[in-house]
Design an enzyme around this catalytic site. Structure first.
Site, short mmCIF file in Angstrom:
data_model
loop_
_atom_site.label_atom_id
_atom_site.label_comp_id
_atom_site.label_asym_id
_atom_site.label_seq_id
_atom_site.Cartn_x
_atom_site.Cartn_y
_atom_site.Cartn_z
N LEU A 1 0.84 -1.20 0.00
CA LEU A 1 0.00 0.00 0.00
C LEU A 1 0.88 1.25 0.00
CD1 LEU A 1 -2.68 -1.07 2.64
CD2 LEU A 1 -2.48 -1.68 0.22
N ARG B 1 0.95 15.27 6.90
CA ARG B 1 1.67 15.91 8.00
C ARG B 1 3.14 16.15 7.68
NH1 ARG B 1 0.49 12.64 13.26
NH2 ARG B 1 -0.24 11.02 11.84
N GLY C 1 -3.43 0.46 15.45
CA GLY C 1 -4.58 -0.40 15.73
C GLY C 1 -4.21 -1.37 16.85
N ALA D 1 55.36 26.87 -19.64
CA ALA D 1 54.31 27.52 -18.86
C ALA D 1 53.60 28.56 -19.72
CB ALA D 1 54.91 28.18 -17.63
N ASN E 1 53.39 15.02 -14.87
CA ASN E 1 53.29 16.08 -13.87
C ASN E 1 52.52 17.26 -14.46
OD1 ASN E 1 54.41 17.09 -11.15
ND2 ASN E 1 54.66 18.78 -12.58
N LYS F 1 4.37 9.67 0.17
CA LYS F 1 5.14 9.41 1.39
C LYS F 1 6.12 8.23 1.24
CE LYS F 1 3.13 8.02 5.34
NZ LYS F 1 2.45 8.09 6.64
N GLN G 1 -5.30 3.85 -6.80
CA GLN G 1 -6.45 4.12 -5.93
C GLN G 1 -6.75 5.61 -6.10
OE1 GLN G 1 -5.66 4.31 -1.74
NE2 GLN G 1 -7.71 3.63 -1.16
N ASN H 1 38.26 21.05 -23.58
CA ASN H 1 37.65 19.90 -24.26
C ASN H 1 36.36 20.25 -25.00
OD1 ASN H 1 36.46 20.44 -21.75
ND2 ASN H 1 35.64 18.37 -21.60
C1 UD1 Z 1 -3.06 1.20 9.67
C2 UD1 Z 1 -3.90 0.15 10.36
C3 UD1 Z 1 -3.49 0.09 11.83
C4 UD1 Z 1 -2.03 -0.25 11.95
C5 UD1 Z 1 -1.21 0.78 11.17
C6 UD1 Z 1 0.24 0.37 11.11
C7 UD1 Z 1 -6.07 0.19 9.23
C8 UD1 Z 1 -7.47 0.61 9.26
N1 UD1 Z 1 -5.32 0.50 10.25
O1 UD1 Z 1 -3.40 2.44 10.28
O2 UD1 Z 1 -4.24 -0.93 12.50
O3 UD1 Z 1 -1.62 -0.24 13.30
O4 UD1 Z 1 -1.68 0.88 9.80
O5 UD1 Z 1 1.00 1.38 10.55
O6 UD1 Z 1 -5.68 -0.47 8.27
N2 UD1 Z 1 -3.14 3.69 2.31
C9 UD1 Z 1 -3.57 3.70 1.02
N3 UD1 Z 1 -4.83 4.11 0.75
C10 UD1 Z 1 -5.70 4.52 1.71
C11 UD1 Z 1 -5.26 4.49 3.04
C12 UD1 Z 1 -3.97 4.07 3.31
O7 UD1 Z 1 -2.83 3.35 0.10
O8 UD1 Z 1 -6.83 4.88 1.37
C13 UD1 Z 1 -1.79 3.21 2.61
C14 UD1 Z 1 -0.88 4.28 3.18
O9 UD1 Z 1 -0.14 4.92 2.16
C15 UD1 Z 1 0.02 3.50 4.08
C16 UD1 Z 1 -0.83 2.33 4.52
O10 UD1 Z 1 -1.88 2.24 3.60
O11 UD1 Z 1 1.15 3.00 3.41
C17 UD1 Z 1 -1.36 2.51 5.92
O12 UD1 Z 1 -2.19 3.64 5.91
P1 UD1 Z 1 -2.29 4.65 7.13
O13 UD1 Z 1 -3.24 5.71 6.80
O14 UD1 Z 1 -0.93 5.04 7.55
O15 UD1 Z 1 -2.95 3.67 8.18
P2 UD1 Z 1 -3.05 3.91 9.72
O16 UD1 Z 1 -4.22 4.76 9.99
O17 UD1 Z 1 -1.77 4.33 10.27
CA CA Z 2 0.38 4.89 9.42
#
Ligand code: UD1
Ligand code: CA
Length: 468
Positions: free
Chosen positions: A7, A14, A139, A422, A376, A21, A71, A385
């Site tokens: 993902l 942030r 989570g 020189a 030298n 990211k 996505q 060049n």
């Molecule tokens: C998620 C988990 C959480 C876990 C944490 C670990 C869920 C609901 N929660 O939370 O339990 O502890 O990761 O880091 O899954 N991403 C997408 N598309 C989206 C949303 C996210 O591609 O619509 C990708 C983000 O780029 C990232 C990953 O999914 O690489 C995790 O997404 P993030 O929003 O960081 O999830 P958390 O809320 O941190």
């Molecule tokens: Ca995260």
């Protein structure tokens, strides 16, 4: 077959980044690259990367090597995996690993051990978890009465009792592929964030009588992700220290590691000293008994034994044994510096071969040139060049002595043992053991400056004289 979905659709608001990211770098590799490498090391080569924010950056990085799925709306981790449906449906026999593109320290060992447990327990889904002293933001793993997993509750949905749970979801899971496809179709966005949570697949699977398991790792690093620039810096420091430790174990000596950043693919032999402010990148290799630094930037360069480099930048080049370079030297791509060469301050070498024991002591440019042994270079030599249209080569034979401030207008060839006087500008080839001298005749005007100074110091006298 076993495969993985990574993902990487996130923006990292942030971070205020203008790239996805997962493309932010830890040492010299994007976080996504770390995750892909973990898969490759675990011998999972069938990958699908979910892109979203500024997908073109990830496409460019992957360069067609791995499949992607876009996505277009960010509706949660479950929704992100749904975008891989085509990829998943191609082979529903094996298992699918889900990983986060922004958790770079997931490793092959954890992936393989979790798969072993997943298959041994015959699970539909196995969550990789760890226990953290500060579980904030992750989570939480809610255990069942029999110590299995019951569900995963997100920080925003958790009760205060649940928030005290220290076992957290890494965001990495093994799913039986066929079950994953089915579970995804059952997700709904009924939660505090209105998102399709991938984590809900656990409770759905259990409610259908499927098996869900947990692989609890004691390697907390695999959990670490970066949500803020501060997190990112911490990940970088973590990775930097691990690389430094590895080199120390191999016998590399560090005087002080301030400003020392070494890429993951760099190789250094024992008894070499790395001094502060030194950045080593790419596929750089350094032999034994070298002294590198202070303040060197060495990228994709192979260095032999017993070399000393001080305040040098070197890119895509080869430097043989017993070479001394610096301070303030730029070795540009495709240079080959042979054994025993000395290069001193304010010298630039580009796309050139410099033969054994040649000395280029100061203020010199050697570009597109083939230089022999024991040459030298006088101070201020320039290989000219480029004529504004094309670049040409200079060839300098063995044992030449290039006088200070010589311009060598390429294409030009000096034979062996040639001297240039020189200040000469050499436009024609010079045969072996000849002297090339090109100079205007020197004129000496006696008393010239005295007369000039007098008119400046005594302008009145001058006027009087003129008025007479
Ligand atoms: C998620 C988990 C959480 C876990 C944490 C670990 C869920 C609901 N929660 O939370 O339990 O502890 O990761 O880091 O899954 N991403 C997408 N598309 C989206 C949303 C996210 O591609 O619509 C990708 C983000 O780029 C990232 C990953 O999914 O690489 C995790 O997404 P993030 O929003 O960081 O999830 P958390 O809320 O941190
Ligand atoms: Ca995260």
């Amino acid at each position: 077959m076993n495969q993985a979905v990574i993902l990487a659709g996130g923006h990292g608001k942030r971070m205020k980044a203008d790239i996805p990211k997962p493309m932010l770098e830890i040492l010299d590799v994007p976080m996504l690259g770390w995750v892909i490498r973990a898969c490759e090391n675990a011998e999972i080569s069938n990958l699908c990367v979910i892109t979203g924010y500024k997908a073109e950056h990830i496409e460019h990085y992957l360069n067609g090597k791995y499949e992607t799925a876009l996505q277009s709306e960010r509706l949660g981790t479950g929704h992100a995996v749904m975008q891989a449906e085509k990829f998943l449906s191609k082979d529903t026999e094996g298992n699918t690993l889900i990983l986060c593109g922004d958790a770079p320290f997931m490793d092959a060992e954890t992936i393989s051990n979790a798969l072993e447990l997943h298959t041994a327990q015959n699970n539909s889904v196995t969550v990789i978890t760890a226990e953290l002293d500060n579980p904030y933001g992750y989570g939480r793993i809610i255990r069942s009465e029999t110590d299995g997993i019951a569900e995963i509750v997100e920080e925003k949905d958790a009760s205060s009792a649940q928030k005290r749970i220290k076992e957290v979801n890494s965001g990495a899971y093994w799913f039986r592929t066929a079950d994953l496809i089915e579970l995804l179709s059952k997700l709904t966005p009924q939660n505090a964030q209105g998102e399709y949570y991938l984590t809900d697949t656990i409770s759905i699977a259990l409610s259908e009588g499927k098996r869900a398991g947990v692989y609890l790792t004691d390697n907390q690093d695999v959990i670490l992700g970066a949500n803020t620039r501060k997190d990112l810096l911490m990940l970088r420091e973590n990775a930097r220290q691990k690389v430094l430790m590895k080199h120390m174990e191999n016998g590399v000596d560090f005087v002080c590691t301030d400003g020392v950043i070494i890429g993951t693919d760099v190789e250094i032999e024992a008894a070499t000293v790395i001094q502060p402010g030194t950045i080593l990148k790419g596929r750089t290799k350094i032999g034994s008994h070298c002294k590198i630094g202070p303040n060197c930037l060495i990228d994709n360069t192979v260095i032999g034994q017993h070399c000393k480099l001080n305040s040098v930048q070197a890119y895509d080049s080869v430097i043989e044994d017993n070479v001394k370079i610096g301070p303030f030297v730029h070795i540009r791509p495709n240079s080959h510096i042979k054994s025993g060469v000395k290069i001193g301050d304010f010298v630039e070498v580009k796309n050139s071969v410099v033969g054994e024991q040649t000395s280029i002591a100061h203020l010199t440019y050697v570009g597109d040139s083939d230089v022999g042994k024991k040459v030298n270079f006088g101070c201020g030599t320039v290989t000219v060049n480029y004529d504004g249209i094309s670049k040409e080569r200079c060839v300098i034979g063995d044992s030449c002595f290039i006088g200070c401030n010589t311009n060598l207008i390429a294409p030009v060839t000096l034979g062996n043992g040639v001297y240039t006087a020189a200040g000469s500008t050499i436009t024609k080839d010079v045969p072996d053991y000849a002297l090339a001298v090109e100079r205007g005749q020197l004129k000496v005007k006696e008393g010239y400056s005295l007369r000039k100074l007098k008119t400046k110091l005594f302008p009145e006298k001058d006027k009087d004289r003129n008025n007479k």
